[in-house]
Design a protein around this motif. Structure first.
Motif, PDB file in Angstrom:
ATOM      1  N   UNK A  76       0.837  -1.206   0.000  1.00 20.64           N
ATOM      2  CA  UNK A  76       0.000   0.000   0.000  1.00 20.64           C
ATOM      3  C   UNK A  76       0.872   1.256   0.000  1.00 20.64           C
ATOM      4  N   UNK A  77       1.897   1.252   0.825  1.00 18.00           N
ATOM      5  CA  UNK A  77       2.782   2.422   0.907  1.00 18.00           C
ATOM      6  C   UNK A  77       3.473   2.660  -0.430  1.00 18.00           C
ATOM      7  N   UNK A  78       3.959   1.594  -1.036  1.00 12.68           N
ATOM      8  CA  UNK A  78       4.644   1.743  -2.325  1.00 12.68           C
ATOM      9  C   UNK A  78       3.700   2.311  -3.384  1.00 12.68           C
ATOM     10  N   UNK A  79       2.480   1.809  -3.406  1.00  4.18           N
ATOM     11  CA  UNK A  79       1.515   2.268  -4.425  1.00  4.18           C
ATOM     12  C   UNK A  79       1.070   3.708  -4.181  1.00  4.18           C
ATOM     13  N   UNK A  80       1.156   4.149  -2.948  1.00  3.48           N
ATOM     14  CA  UNK A  80       0.654   5.489  -2.617  1.00  3.48           C
ATOM     15  C   UNK A  80       1.763   6.480  -2.249  1.00  3.48           C
ATOM     16  N   UNK A  81       2.990   6.107  -2.599  1.00  2.00           N
ATOM     17  CA  UNK A  81       4.150   6.980  -2.347  1.00  2.00           C
ATOM     18  C   UNK A  81       4.265   7.407  -0.886  1.00  2.00           C
ATOM     19  N   UNK A  82       4.076   6.442  -0.017  1.00  2.37           N
ATOM     20  CA  UNK A  82       4.243   6.700   1.415  1.00  2.37           C
ATOM     21  C   UNK A  82       5.492   5.961   1.905  1.00  2.37           C
ATOM     22  N   UNK A  83       6.131   6.513   2.894  1.00  2.39           N
ATOM     23  CA  UNK A  83       7.395   5.982   3.407  1.00  2.39           C
ATOM     24  C   UNK A  83       7.131   4.793   4.346  1.00  2.39           C
ATOM     25  N   UNK A  84       7.304   3.589   3.816  1.00  7.24           N
ATOM     26  CA  UNK A  84       7.013   2.398   4.627  1.00  7.24           C
ATOM     27  C   UNK A  84       7.926   2.304   5.843  1.00  7.24           C
ATOM     28  N   UNK A  85       9.184   2.664   5.680  1.00  4.28           N
ATOM     29  CA  UNK A  85      10.116   2.587   6.820  1.00  4.28           C
ATOM     30  C   UNK A  85       9.651   3.471   7.971  1.00  4.28           C
ATOM     31  N   UNK A  86       9.098   4.643   7.601  1.00  6.49           N
ATOM     32  CA  UNK A  86       8.597   5.541   8.638  1.00  6.49           C
ATOM     33  C   UNK A  86       7.349   4.939   9.309  1.00  6.49           C
ATOM     34  N   UNK A  87       6.502   4.317   8.481  1.00  6.15           N
ATOM     35  CA  UNK A  87       5.314   3.645   9.038  1.00  6.15           C
ATOM     36  C   UNK A  87       5.744   2.554  10.016  1.00  6.15           C
ATOM     37  N   UNK A  88       6.753   1.805   9.606  1.00  5.10           N
ATOM     38  CA  UNK A  88       7.204   0.668  10.422  1.00  5.10           C
ATOM     39  C   UNK A  88       7.774   1.114  11.765  1.00  5.10           C
ATOM     40  N   UNK A  89       8.462   2.251  11.753  1.00  5.25           N
ATOM     41  CA  UNK A  89       9.135   2.680  12.983  1.00  5.25           C
ATOM     42  C   UNK A  89       8.313   3.670  13.814  1.00  5.25           C
ATOM     43  N   UNK A  90       7.172   4.113  13.295  1.00  5.74           N
ATOM     44  CA  UNK A  90       6.352   5.071  14.045  1.00  5.74           C
ATOM     45  C   UNK A  90       5.606   4.374  15.183  1.00  5.74           C
ATOM     46  N   UNK A  91       5.258   5.113  16.230  1.00  7.04           N
ATOM     47  CA  UNK A  91       4.491   4.522  17.331  1.00  7.04           C
ATOM     48  C   UNK A  91       3.145   3.982  16.848  1.00  7.04           C
ATOM     49  N   UNK A  92       2.743   2.897  17.471  1.00  9.50           N
ATOM     50  CA  UNK A  92       1.493   2.241  17.060  1.00  9.50           C
ATOM     51  C   UNK A  92       0.582   1.990  18.243  1.00  9.50           C
ATOM     52  N   UNK A  93      -0.699   2.060  17.936  1.00 11.81           N
ATOM     53  CA  UNK A  93      -1.744   1.852  18.940  1.00 11.81           C
ATOM     54  C   UNK A  93      -2.778   0.968  18.259  1.00 11.81           C
ATOM     55  N   UNK A  94      -3.159  -0.162  18.873  1.00 11.41           N
ATOM     56  CA  UNK A  94      -4.013  -1.090  18.144  1.00 11.41           C
ATOM     57  C   UNK A  94      -5.127  -1.697  18.989  1.00 11.41           C
ATOM     58  N   UNK A  95      -6.170  -2.120  18.253  1.00  6.62           N
ATOM     59  CA  UNK A  95      -7.267  -2.843  18.869  1.00  6.62           C
ATOM     60  C   UNK A  95      -7.261  -4.277  18.367  1.00  6.62           C
ATOM     61  N   UNK A  96      -8.450  -4.921  18.356  1.00  6.58           N
ATOM     62  CA  UNK A  96      -8.488  -6.337  17.974  1.00  6.58           C
ATOM     63  C   UNK A  96      -8.221  -6.552  16.486  1.00  6.58           C
ATOM     64  N   UNK A  97      -8.661  -5.615  15.656  1.00  6.94           N
ATOM     65  CA  UNK A  97      -8.470  -5.807  14.208  1.00  6.94           C
ATOM     66  C   UNK A  97      -8.108  -4.503  13.485  1.00  6.94           C
ATOM     67  N   UNK A 154      -5.023  -1.068  13.406  1.00  6.45           N
ATOM     68  CA  UNK A 154      -3.803  -0.406  13.914  1.00  6.45           C
ATOM     69  C   UNK A 154      -3.863   1.066  13.526  1.00  6.45           C
ATOM     70  N   UNK A 155      -3.510   1.922  14.445  1.00  6.32           N
ATOM     71  CA  UNK A 155      -3.305   3.332  14.119  1.00  6.32           C
ATOM     72  C   UNK A 155      -1.806   3.613  14.195  1.00  6.32           C
ATOM     73  N   UNK A 156      -1.287   4.199  13.127  1.00  6.61           N
ATOM     74  CA  UNK A 156       0.102   4.649  13.135  1.00  6.61           C
ATOM     75  C   UNK A 156       0.082   6.103  13.589  1.00  6.61           C
ATOM     76  N   UNK A 157       0.908   6.452  14.566  1.00 10.91           N
ATOM     77  CA  UNK A 157       0.870   7.805  15.127  1.00 10.91           C
ATOM     78  C   UNK A 157       2.212   8.521  14.974  1.00 10.91           C
ATOM     79  N   UNK A 158       2.154   9.820  15.120  1.00 11.29           N
ATOM     80  CA  UNK A 158       3.373  10.621  15.103  1.00 11.29           C
ATOM     81  C   UNK A 158       3.551  11.264  16.477  1.00 11.29           C
ATOM     82  N   UNK A 159       4.733  11.115  17.044  1.00  6.71           N
ATOM     83  CA  UNK A 159       4.979  11.737  18.349  1.00  6.71           C
ATOM     84  C   UNK A 159       6.233  12.592  18.293  1.00  6.71           C
ATOM     85  N   UNK A 160       6.295  13.554  19.198  1.00  5.49           N
ATOM     86  CA  UNK A 160       7.531  14.330  19.350  1.00  5.49           C
ATOM     87  C   UNK A 160       7.936  14.273  20.819  1.00  5.49           C
TER      88      UNK A 160
END
Lengths: 153, 85
Positions: free
Chosen positions: B15-36, B38-44
């Motif tokens: 999805x990231x590749x098709x939409x020109x989004x940085x997958x590495x950043x998605x992978x390393x960003x903080x995550x918050x999830x429920x049963x099914x 995931x929210x990818x978040x940005x923190x400072x």
């Protein structure tokens, strides 16, 4: 029908007492155990230490449903520390979190008052506090008892 | 690491590749999830210094959920700002 069902008739089961969603939407009361906890947590920044078995995160959701306040739960061995906040914060800054971590506590979780999924969105502060503890995950419960997990950065 | 993210990693990368989004950043960003989902978040670091005294939500930069056996992606107002390649 099992013996258990005969022993505990319908009116004594599923009453909603102590259930976060029922407290929130139908005004059911806290259960006796939760009520005793709340009596020991009368206002902002009040704290108690209780045996581990006497409280869980669902109880904190129930307390949040009843009061509209945040609560945070920390666990060390067989004891749990509960800290009451207000409607939008708990008095835990980085210094306090590091002190608790040094004392051996883990951050079991905390509540965010509200009923939507988005209310369980972790804050910058939540992530920063988690970084203070020697653990990977913690949870955020809403007033309905739903929860989300968030991880160390 | 979030088990759901591990489970869905290849589809998220596609999805990231098709939409020109940085997958590495998605992978390393903080995550918050429920049963099914995931929210990818940005923190400072600076905003978090008050701990639980400031519960201002960290922006969600990508929402990923499983519906009917398929992953659904939802971009937010912050997605392009933080994830655009």
């Amino acid at each position: 029908m099992s013996i258990n069902n005969i022993d505990f008739p319908i009116e004594q089961r599923n009453t909603g007492k102590g259930q976060p969603n029922a407290i929130l939407h139908t005004g059911r009361p806290l259960n006796n155990r939760q009520q005793k906890l709340l009596e020991q947590l009368p206002g902002y920044d009040s704290q108690i230490i209780v045996p581990k078995k006497s409280v869980n995160m669902k109880d904190l959701s129930a307390l949040t449903a009843e009061t509209g306040d945040e609560f945070a739960l920390f666990t060390k061995g067989r004891e749990r520390l509960i800290i009451r906040g207000n409607s939008n914060s708990v008095n835990i800054d980085m210094t306090k979190a590091k002190e608790l971590a040094e004392q051996g506590y883990k951050w079991s979780g905390h509540t965010h008052p509200g009923i939507t999924a988005l209310i369980m969105q972790a804050s910058d502060g939540d992530y920063a506090i988690l970084d203070c503890f020697d653990q990977q995950y913690s949870v955020i419960h809403n007033s309905k008892g739903e929860y989300r997990t968030f991880e160390r950065r | 690491m979030c088990k759901l993210f591990n489970q869905w990693e290849s589809e998220i990368k596609d999805y990231c590749n098709k939409n020109n989004l940085d997958f590495d950043k998605v992978k390393t960003s903080p995550k918050c999830w429920g049963k099914n989902d995931i929210w990818i978040q940005h923190t400072t670091g600076e905003k978090g210094q008050k701990g639980l005294l400031d519960e201002t939500p960290a922006p969600i930069i990508l929402m990923i959920s499983e519906k009917n056996g398929h992953l659904e992606f939802e971009q937010t107002e912050y997605t392009q700002h933080y994830l655009a390649v």
